[in-house]
Enzyme design. Structure first.
Site, PDB file in Angstrom:
ATOM      1  CE1 TYR A  83      -4.591  -2.596   4.305  1.00 40.94           C
ATOM      2  CE2 TYR A  83      -3.690  -0.459   4.014  1.00 40.94           C
ATOM      3  CZ  TYR A  83      -4.206  -1.644   3.486  1.00 40.94           C
ATOM      4  OH  TYR A  83      -4.339  -1.757   2.225  1.00 40.94           O
ATOM      5  CB  SER A 141      -0.751  -0.089   1.194  1.00 36.47           C
ATOM      6  OG  SER A 141      -1.288   1.146   1.352  1.00 36.47           O
TER       7      SER A 141
HETATM    8  N1  LIG Z   1      -8.547  -0.374  -2.555  1.00 36.54           N
HETATM    9  C1  LIG Z   1      -7.445   0.293  -2.497  1.00 36.54           C
HETATM   10  O1  LIG Z   1      -7.474   1.435  -2.419  1.00 36.54           O
HETATM   11  C2  LIG Z   1      -6.160  -0.277  -1.770  1.00 36.54           C
HETATM   12  C3  LIG Z   1      -5.112   0.630  -1.376  1.00 36.54           C
HETATM   13  C4  LIG Z   1      -4.036  -0.057  -1.100  1.00 36.54           C
HETATM   14  C5  LIG Z   1      -4.012  -1.325  -0.952  1.00 36.54           C
HETATM   15  N2  LIG Z   1      -4.752  -2.105  -1.378  1.00 36.54           N
HETATM   16  C6  LIG Z   1      -4.647  -3.563  -1.210  1.00 36.54           C
HETATM   17  O2  LIG Z   1      -4.986  -4.254  -2.362  1.00 36.54           O
HETATM   18  C7  LIG Z   1      -5.207  -5.694  -2.271  1.00 36.54           C
HETATM   19  C8  LIG Z   1      -6.740  -5.889  -2.732  1.00 36.54           C
HETATM   20  O3  LIG Z   1      -7.683  -4.761  -2.001  1.00 36.54           O
HETATM   21  P1  LIG Z   1      -9.236  -4.461  -2.578  1.00 36.54           P
HETATM   22  O4  LIG Z   1      -9.167  -3.021  -2.500  1.00 36.54           O
HETATM   23  O5  LIG Z   1      -9.293  -4.925  -4.000  1.00 36.54           O
HETATM   24  O6  LIG Z   1     -10.052  -4.914  -1.475  1.00 36.54           O
HETATM   25  P2  LIG Z   1     -11.367  -5.598  -1.306  1.00 36.54           P
HETATM   26  O7  LIG Z   1     -11.907  -5.302  -2.367  1.00 36.54           O
HETATM   27  O8  LIG Z   1     -11.799  -5.668   0.129  1.00 36.54           O
HETATM   28  O9  LIG Z   1     -10.977  -7.035  -1.653  1.00 36.54           O
HETATM   29  C9  LIG Z   1     -10.525  -7.945  -0.865  1.00 36.54           C
HETATM   30  C10 LIG Z   1     -10.065  -9.370  -1.470  1.00 36.54           C
HETATM   31  O10 LIG Z   1      -9.217 -10.193  -0.464  1.00 36.54           O
HETATM   32  C11 LIG Z   1      -9.965 -11.260  -0.176  1.00 36.54           C
HETATM   33  N3  LIG Z   1      -9.597 -11.835   1.122  1.00 36.54           N
HETATM   34  C12 LIG Z   1      -9.647 -11.303   2.273  1.00 36.54           C
HETATM   35  N4  LIG Z   1      -9.332 -12.237   3.289  1.00 36.54           N
HETATM   36  C13 LIG Z   1      -9.028 -13.530   2.731  1.00 36.54           C
HETATM   37  C14 LIG Z   1      -8.349 -14.662   2.970  1.00 36.54           C
HETATM   38  N5  LIG Z   1      -8.310 -15.102   4.066  1.00 36.54           N
HETATM   39  N6  LIG Z   1      -8.119 -15.712   2.038  1.00 36.54           N
HETATM   40  C15 LIG Z   1      -8.071 -15.282   0.721  1.00 36.54           C
HETATM   41  N7  LIG Z   1      -8.783 -13.992   0.244  1.00 36.54           N
HETATM   42  C16 LIG Z   1      -9.126 -13.127   1.229  1.00 36.54           C
HETATM   43  C17 LIG Z   1     -11.437 -10.725  -0.405  1.00 36.54           C
HETATM   44  O11 LIG Z   1     -12.007 -12.121  -0.548  1.00 36.54           O
HETATM   45  P3  LIG Z   1     -13.378 -12.180  -0.184  1.00 36.54           P
HETATM   46  O12 LIG Z   1     -14.489 -11.728  -1.094  1.00 36.54           O
HETATM   47  O13 LIG Z   1     -13.715 -13.856   0.254  1.00 36.54           O
HETATM   48  O14 LIG Z   1     -13.802 -11.461   1.313  1.00 36.54           O
HETATM   49  C18 LIG Z   1     -11.218 -10.263  -1.543  1.00 36.54           C
HETATM   50  O15 LIG Z   1     -11.187 -11.012  -2.313  1.00 36.54           O
HETATM   51  C19 LIG Z   1      -5.455  -5.834  -0.588  1.00 36.54           C
HETATM   52  O16 LIG Z   1      -3.976  -6.194  -0.387  1.00 36.54           O
HETATM   53  C20 LIG Z   1      -5.632  -4.274  -0.182  1.00 36.54           C
HETATM   54  O17 LIG Z   1      -4.899  -4.148   1.123  1.00 36.54           O
HETATM   55  C21 LIG Z   1      -6.130  -1.511  -1.634  1.00 36.54           C
END
Ligand SMILES: NC(=O)c1ccc[n+]([C@@H]2O[C@H](COP(=O)([O-])OP(=O)(O)OC[C@H]3O[C@@H](n4cnc5c(N)ncnc54)[C@H](OP(=O)(O)O)[C@@H]3O)[C@@H](O)[C@H]2O)c1
Length: 272
Positions: A146, A133
């Site tokens: 986080y 991140s």
């Molecule tokens: N969006 C942003 O602005 C942002 C910014 C910085 C970093 N990130 C990082 O980018 C990555 C993706 O985030 P996102 O924004 O796409 O988040 P999201 O929409 O909340 O999706 C999170 C994903 O992680 C999965 N997950 C959670 N726990 C899990 C587990 N125990 N085993 C397998 N899968 C699991 C969720 O599965 P379920 O559907 O089963 O819950 C979902 O597919 C993350 O690492 C996040 O920290 C995102």
């Protein structure tokens, strides 16, 4: 690298993972889109096929080692699965929340990666892409849990880059800024509400910042996925990438400043 062979993505049920899985398939990889509940992947293979891609859905929970298997022919692992919880001052954050977040963001990523390395070596090399991140570059108050988990991912990526480079396995760290997903929408919608009065002015500043500054910088997930896959296939690229204008700008500023200059600028932007 050529876009051939198998690519495994964790957390591909939605958000960045889903978009990256589709983008990898569109570029020519044979994609395994893994997720906790495979019902969430209904229609994903068909969506990939519409762009000429090949994709299959497999169950994988990064916190349950018995669900983690790696296919032969593995060339790319995208460690995307991630968890965030409500943000509070460190003194009010239960230790249990730290454990939950580290269980997914750090220990889950480590276990998946441990199992992927022999498969990548067996394929003659490839790429490990870890999603951290851009928030780890800024001293963001109330995000210690986080950010600490993502800083651990960053340190792990550095050590892995040194360990795996000689084996033909390149390690890439993606540091997203605000990408339009459920995680960001939840974070934007929730207010930081410390129980201890002394934190309230800073919390109000942060809440206003979410509405006024971050909201205008939210980036489409499909565009972010395009930049992430560009980073994966760029053989001579650096280790760290942003995948949206905010994170790319932060990374450039971080690279061109001293630690103190960068930290001072960031603290000023937080009203410090
Ligand atoms: N969006 C942003 O602005 C942002 C910014 C910085 C970093 N990130 C990082 O980018 C990555 C993706 O985030 P996102 O924004 O796409 O988040 P999201 O929409 O909340 O999706 C999170 C994903 O992680 C999965 N997950 C959670 N726990 C899990 C587990 N125990 N085993 C397998 N899968 C699991 C969720 O599965 P379920 O559907 O089963 O819950 C979902 O597919 C993350 O690492 C996040 O920290 C995102």
């Amino acid at each position: 690298m050529d876009a051939t062979g198998v690519a495994v993505v964790t957390g591909a049920s939605r958000g960045i993972g889903r978009a990256v899985a589709l983008e990898l398939a569109a570029r020519g990889f044979d994609v395994v889109a893994t997720m906790r509940e495979t019902t969430a992947g209904a229609g994903l293979a068909e969506e990939a096929a519409a762009t000429g891609g090949t994709l299959r859905v497999e169950p994988l929970d990064v916190t349950r080692p018995e669900t983690i298997t790696m296919p032969s022919g593995l060339r790319v692992l995208v460690n995307n699965a991630g968890l965030e919880r409500d943000n509070l001052p460190l003194e009010e954050t239960p230790l249990e929340w730290w454990r939950d977040i580290f269980e997914v963001n750090v220990f889950g990523l480590v276990e998946v990666t441990r199992r992927a390395i022999p498969a990548l070596r067996g394929s003659g090399g490839g790429v490990v892409c870890n999603v951290s991140s851009s928030s780890i570059l800024a001293p963001v108050p109330f995000y210690a849990t986080y950010r600490a988990s993502k800083a651990a991912v960053s340190a792990i990526s550095e050590s892995l880059r040194a360990e795996l480079g000689p084996q033909g396995i390149r390690v890439v760290e993606i540091m997203p800024g605000p990408i339009d997903t459920d995680m960001l929408r939840h974070s934007q919608a929730s207010r930081i509400t410390p129980g201890t009065e002394v934190y309230q002015p800073l919390a109000e500043h942060m809440n206003a910042n979410k509405t006024n500054s971050v909201a205008s910088l939210v980036y489409p997930v499909a565009d972010a996925a395009g930049l992430i896959v560009d980073a994966i296939v760029a053989d001579d690229g650096p280790m760290r990438y942003g995948c949206d204008p905010l994170s790319t700008g932060m990374l450039e500023a971080w690279r061109s400043s001293s630690d103190e200059e960068f930290m001072t600028g960031m603290l000023k932007s937080l009203g410090g």
